[in-house]
Write a protein that holds these residues in place. Structure first.
Motif, PDB file in Angstrom:
ATOM      1  N   ARG A   1     -30.726 -23.798  18.349  1.00 22.59           N
ATOM      2  CA  ARG A   1     -29.817 -24.941  18.214  1.00 22.59           C
ATOM      3  C   ARG A   1     -30.577 -26.253  18.208  1.00 22.59           C
ATOM      4  NH1 ARG A   1     -24.768 -24.567  21.957  1.00 22.59           N
ATOM      5  NH2 ARG A   1     -24.435 -22.907  20.417  1.00 22.59           N
ATOM      6  N   GLU A   2     -31.662 -26.332  18.961  1.00 22.18           N
ATOM      7  CA  GLU A   2     -32.435 -27.578  19.016  1.00 22.18           C
ATOM      8  C   GLU A   2     -32.960 -27.974  17.641  1.00 22.18           C
ATOM      9  OE1 GLU A   2     -32.628 -25.099  21.200  1.00 22.18           O
ATOM     10  OE2 GLU A   2     -31.665 -26.224  22.838  1.00 22.18           O
TER      11      GLU A   2
ATOM     12  N   GLN B   1     -34.515 -34.224  14.372  1.00 14.58           N
ATOM     13  CA  GLN B   1     -35.169 -33.324  13.438  1.00 14.58           C
ATOM     14  C   GLN B   1     -34.581 -33.462  12.032  1.00 14.58           C
ATOM     15  OE1 GLN B   1     -37.937 -31.034  13.935  1.00 14.58           O
ATOM     16  NE2 GLN B   1     -37.761 -31.419  11.739  1.00 14.58           N
ATOM     17  N   LEU B   2     -33.273 -33.642  11.946  1.00 14.32           N
ATOM     18  CA  LEU B   2     -32.637 -33.865  10.645  1.00 14.32           C
ATOM     19  C   LEU B   2     -33.192 -35.119   9.981  1.00 14.32           C
ATOM     20  CD1 LEU B   2     -28.943 -33.124  11.703  1.00 14.32           C
ATOM     21  CD2 LEU B   2     -30.465 -31.586  10.449  1.00 14.32           C
ATOM     22  N   ASN B   3     -33.423 -36.149  10.784  1.00  9.61           N
ATOM     23  CA  ASN B   3     -33.993 -37.385  10.239  1.00  9.61           C
ATOM     24  C   ASN B   3     -35.442 -37.197   9.825  1.00  9.61           C
ATOM     25  OD1 ASN B   3     -32.199 -39.793  12.364  1.00  9.61           O
ATOM     26  ND2 ASN B   3     -31.519 -38.564  10.635  1.00  9.61           N
TER      27      ASN B   3
ATOM     28  N   ALA C   1     -25.106 -29.232  18.715  1.00  7.06           N
ATOM     29  CA  ALA C   1     -26.361 -29.830  19.169  1.00  7.06           C
ATOM     30  C   ALA C   1     -26.250 -31.324  19.424  1.00  7.06           C
ATOM     31  CB  ALA C   1     -27.466 -29.569  18.142  1.00  7.06           C
ATOM     32  N   ASN C   2     -25.262 -31.987  18.797  1.00  7.99           N
ATOM     33  CA  ASN C   2     -25.284 -33.447  18.795  1.00  7.99           C
ATOM     34  C   ASN C   2     -24.007 -34.152  19.239  1.00  7.99           C
ATOM     35  OD1 ASN C   2     -27.975 -33.961  17.269  1.00  7.99           O
ATOM     36  ND2 ASN C   2     -26.910 -32.512  15.933  1.00  7.99           N
TER      37      ASN C   2
ATOM     38  N   PHE D   1     -13.080 -27.966  19.212  1.00 10.65           N
ATOM     39  CA  PHE D   1     -12.945 -26.558  18.837  1.00 10.65           C
ATOM     40  C   PHE D   1     -14.284 -25.981  18.402  1.00 10.65           C
ATOM     41  CE2 PHE D   1     -12.062 -23.477  15.346  1.00 10.65           C
ATOM     42  CZ  PHE D   1     -11.555 -22.450  16.140  1.00 10.65           C
ATOM     43  N   PHE D   2     -15.081 -26.768  17.683  1.00 13.01           N
ATOM     44  CA  PHE D   2     -16.375 -26.291  17.193  1.00 13.01           C
ATOM     45  C   PHE D   2     -17.350 -26.007  18.330  1.00 13.01           C
ATOM     46  CE2 PHE D   2     -16.152 -28.304  12.663  1.00 13.01           C
ATOM     47  CZ  PHE D   2     -15.234 -27.321  12.301  1.00 13.01           C
TER      48      PHE D   2
END
Length: 282
Positions: free
Chosen positions: A72-73, A79-81, A206-207, A165-166
């Motif tokens: 998940r990290e 990391q996406l950036n 994660a966010n 919910f997610f």
């Protein structure tokens, strides 16, 4: 058009498509898709803008033809950036790019333009239906000065219940596999895959809660255009227009007809705004 792979800082391979041509000197527009889509969501827009701009799309990690992290990290915004910067540095090493993002792609890109990617690498940012988590958290905590303001925050809270919910284990996965969430979410499915739907849940896990409950919005010096579809069931016009105001030095807001999925359903409404904004800042 060419297809290439970009290696991330943690060793994954991202699938990138450059719709330009060798030696292309037109402004470069890098597009970041949202959830539960992959980069195919941009194809209708590419058909309209491809003659004016050099367009680059890529599959966010865990989606489309890009590899998925093992933990998940690996889906943390930082990391996406880093992935986005790797794409920018590969496709346009010598000049800044313009960014266009939708839904979760826009949410992650807000953090990029707030300092996670050097501002000199970004000429402009157009955000569609994807607010900053930090700005959203701060906006929801700011008491509305009018009844209308209070109601706007209550409405947005109701529209964001899916985020809670997610967070649940297994239930969202089961809802996707059963087809229930496809019927609820709607929108143009294009080439969405099961892995797009399932892997992308980790973006929220994660966010979302950590950032919205402890918001730390930062100033944004990059010119920003917010396109707010008035029929968006998930991101209210009030949130889209008001949340960035205290933090963005150069902010333009446009409301358009359409739903949350306007980029695929009505790209002709989005394209002129993107084209004009990029041209004015190139």
């Amino acid at each position: 058009m060419s297809t290439l792979h970009v290696t991330t800082t943690d060793g994954l391979r991202l699938a990138v498509t450059d719709f330009g041509s060798p030696g292309d000197t037109r402004p470069t527009l890098v597009c970041v898709h949202g959830y539960p889509d992959n980069s195919s969501v941009w194809l209708p827009l590419v058909r309209i803008l491809g003659g004016d701009l050099r367009i680059v799309t890529y599959d966010v990690r865990g989606h489309g033809s890009s590899q998925a992290p093992a933990t998940r990290e690996g889906y943390l915004v930082e990391q996406l950036n880093a992935d986005l910067q790797a794409v920018i540095d590969t496709v346009s090493p010598a000049a800044p790019v313009h960014l266009l993002a939708h839904d979760w792609g826009s949410t992650q890109t807000w953090e990029a333009v707030a300092g996670n990617v050097p501002s000199e690498r970004i000429a402009s940012f157009t955000s569609i239906s994807g607010p900053s988590l930090d700005q959203t958290g701060a906006w929801l905590r700011t008491p509305g000065r009018t009844v209308r303001g209070v109601l706007a925050r209550l409405r947005q809270g109701a529209g964001s219940t899916y985020i809670g919910f997610f967070q649940a284990p297994l239930l969202p996965e089961l809802a996707w596999r059963s087809g229930l969430l496809d019927r609820i979410v709607g929108g143009s499915a294009l080439d969405r895959t099961r892995s797009d739907r399932i892997n992308g849940l980790e973006l929220y896990r994660a966010n979302a809660i950590a950032r919205m409950t402890r918001p730390r919005p930062r100033p944004v010096t990059v010119p920003v255009q917010v396109i707010a579809p008035i029929g968006d069931a998930y991101v209210s016009r009030a949130l889209a227009a008001e949340a960035p105001k205290p933090y963005v030095a150069d902010l333009t807001v446009h409301e358009i007809e359409g739903s949350h999925w306007v980029v695929a359903d009505h790209p002709e409404r989005v394209a002129p705004l993107v084209r004009d904004f990029v041209r004015a800042r190139s």
